[in-house]
Motif scaffolding. Structure first.
Motif, PDB file in Angstrom:
ATOM      1  N   SER A 163       0.852  -1.194   0.000  1.00 48.81           N
ATOM      2  CA  SER A 163       0.000   0.000   0.000  1.00 48.81           C
ATOM      3  C   SER A 163       0.885   1.241   0.000  1.00 48.81           C
ATOM      4  O   SER A 163       1.752   1.400   0.867  1.00 48.81           O
ATOM      5  N   SER A 164       0.651   2.124  -0.959  1.00 46.96           N
ATOM      6  CA  SER A 164       1.524   3.288  -1.141  1.00 46.96           C
ATOM      7  C   SER A 164       1.626   4.149   0.113  1.00 46.96           C
ATOM      8  O   SER A 164       2.689   4.690   0.425  1.00 46.96           O
ATOM      9  N   CYS A 165       0.519   4.275   0.847  1.00 45.92           N
ATOM     10  CA  CYS A 165       0.532   5.129   2.039  1.00 45.92           C
ATOM     11  C   CYS A 165       1.517   4.619   3.082  1.00 45.92           C
ATOM     12  O   CYS A 165       2.092   5.401   3.848  1.00 45.92           O
ATOM     13  N   CYS A 171      -1.222   9.551  -0.158  1.00 49.60           N
ATOM     14  CA  CYS A 171      -2.411   9.152  -0.917  1.00 49.60           C
ATOM     15  C   CYS A 171      -3.551   8.739   0.001  1.00 49.60           C
ATOM     16  O   CYS A 171      -4.575   8.233  -0.461  1.00 49.60           O
ATOM     17  N   CYS A 196      -1.947   2.045  -4.798  1.00 51.24           N
ATOM     18  CA  CYS A 196      -3.033   2.669  -4.038  1.00 51.24           C
ATOM     19  C   CYS A 196      -4.321   2.360  -4.795  1.00 51.24           C
ATOM     20  O   CYS A 196      -4.651   3.044  -5.777  1.00 51.24           O
TER      21      CYS A 196
END
Length: 292
Positions: A163-165, A171, A196
Motif C-alpha cells: 500500500s503506497s501510504c 495518498c 493505491c
C-alpha cells in the motif's frame, strides 16, 4: 524504566513457502510490544546443519531494538514460532520457522533453556553470514574460516505489492500517509511495487473517508463509491499479474486494503471481521497478504 536493547536474531525456514514464513516472522517481531526492527540482512540460501536429509533453508539476520528482557523475548519468540506452526520433531530437523537469539547487547545467559550468546553461532555459516550484514564485530571475524555449511545469497524472492501510504506516499483519504519506518528496510532488500487501489479506481486525494458496508463502499456523505473501489481492486490485480507479485503488504482496517479486520461502516471506529475490497480481490487471485 526499561531501556531499548540491541538484540541480534537469526531466522530460518525450510518448509512450505519459505520466503512467506520469513516475512511473517519479521512482521511478528516488529509488532512485539516495545520492539521494532532496525535492520534486515540479505537473505541467504543455506544447506541444512546437523540433520542433512532435508530441504535447503532461507536464513536472514535481524537487528531488533526491544525493551523486553531476555526471557520475555524468548517467550514471545516461542509464541511466534507456534503461530507459524513450528513443530519440534527432529533435532535440527525441518521447520516452518526457527528464531534464535544470538546476542542481547553484552548480556550473558547460561541456562538450560537459554544461552546468550547462542552457544552454536560460531560454528554456523547460516548465522555468521547474515550477522555480518547487520552487526560488525571484529572479534567474530575469526570464526568464518572455521564455520561449516554452504551459503549463497538468495535471489529468487518474488515481488511484493505494498500500500503506497505505508511507504510514505501522500495518498491517504486526508492527503497524508501511514508511513511505517521499518518498511524502509524492505525497500532496500526486497522487490516492492507500490499500489493505491483507491487512486487506481479514480478517487482523488484528499477524498471523503469511506467504509465498507457489506458488498458496498459508502463514504461519510452517504455517497456510494463502490464502483471506484472495485475498479481499483481490479487494477491492483492487473499490476500483480504483470509484475508477477505473489505477496502484498496492505494497510490494516481500510475499506480497500484491510485484511482480517475492517471498519464496520458506521464511522464509529468499530471493527468487524472481514477484508477490504482490494484485499478480497487479491486474496482470491492467490496473493498472500500481510496486514500492516
Amino acid at each position: 524504566m526499561k531501556k531499548n536493547r540491541n538484540v541480534y536474531l537469526s531466522i530460518g525456514s525450510n518448509i512450505g513457502d519459505k520466503f512467506f514464513n520469513i516475512l511473517n516472522a519479521i512482521f511478528e517481531l516488529n509488532n512485539l510490544n516495545d520492539s521494532f526492527v532496525v535492520r534486515i540482512s540479505k537473505l541467504y540460501k543455506t544447506e541444512p546443519y546437523g540433520y542433512l536429509e532435508q530441504d535447503y533453508f532461507i536464513n536472514v539476520g535481524i537487528w531488533l531494538k526491544t525493551k523486553l528482557l531476555p526471557y520475555e523475548l524468548l517467550d514471545e519468540i516461542g509464541k511466534i514460532e507456534l503461530k507459524l506452526k513450528r513443530k519440534r520433531e527432529i533435532k535440527w530437523g525441518p521447520r516452518t520457522i526457527d528464531i534464535d537469539i544470538i546476542f542481547y547487547e553484552n548480556i550473558k545467559v547460561d541456562r538450560t533453556d537459554l544461552q546468550i550468546p547462542h552457544k552454536e553461532y560460531k560454528k554456523r555459516n547460516f548465522v555468521l553470514h547474515p550477522l555480518k550484514d547487520i552487526y560488525y564485530n571484529k572479534n567474530i571475524l575469526k570464526y568464518y574460516s572455521k564455520a561449516s555449511g554452504r551459503v549463497e545469497i538468495y535471489k529468487n524472492f518474488d515481488k511484493i505489492l505494498v500500500s503506497s501510504c505505508l511507504l510514505g506516499i501522500n495518498c491517504k483519504y486526508n492527503g497524508g500517509n501511514n508511513s511505517r519506518k521499518f518498511l524502509k528496510e524492505f525497500l532496500k532488500k526486497f522487490c516492492i511495487v507500490s499500489i493505491c487501489p483507491e487512486q487506481l479506481g479514480g478517487l482523488s486525494t484528499p477524498r471523503v473517508p469511506a467504509e465498507r458496508f457489506g458488498e458496498k463502499v459508502v463514504n461519510k456523505k452517504g455517497e456510494d463509491v463502490s464502483l471506484e473501489f472495485y475498479n481499483g481492486a481490479k487494477e491492483a490485480g492487473k499490476i500483480a499479474k504483470v509484475t508477477n507479485a505473489k505477496y502484498a503488504m496492505l494497510k490494516a482496517k481500510s475499506p480497500s486494503c484491510g485484511f482480517g479486520k475492517i471498519y464496520d461502516g458506521s464511522f464509529t471506529g468499530r471493527l468487524i471481521n472481514g477484508n477490504g475490497v482490494a484485499a478480497d480481490f487479491l486474496e482470491k487471485k492467490g496473493i498472500k497478504i500481510f496486514s500492516v
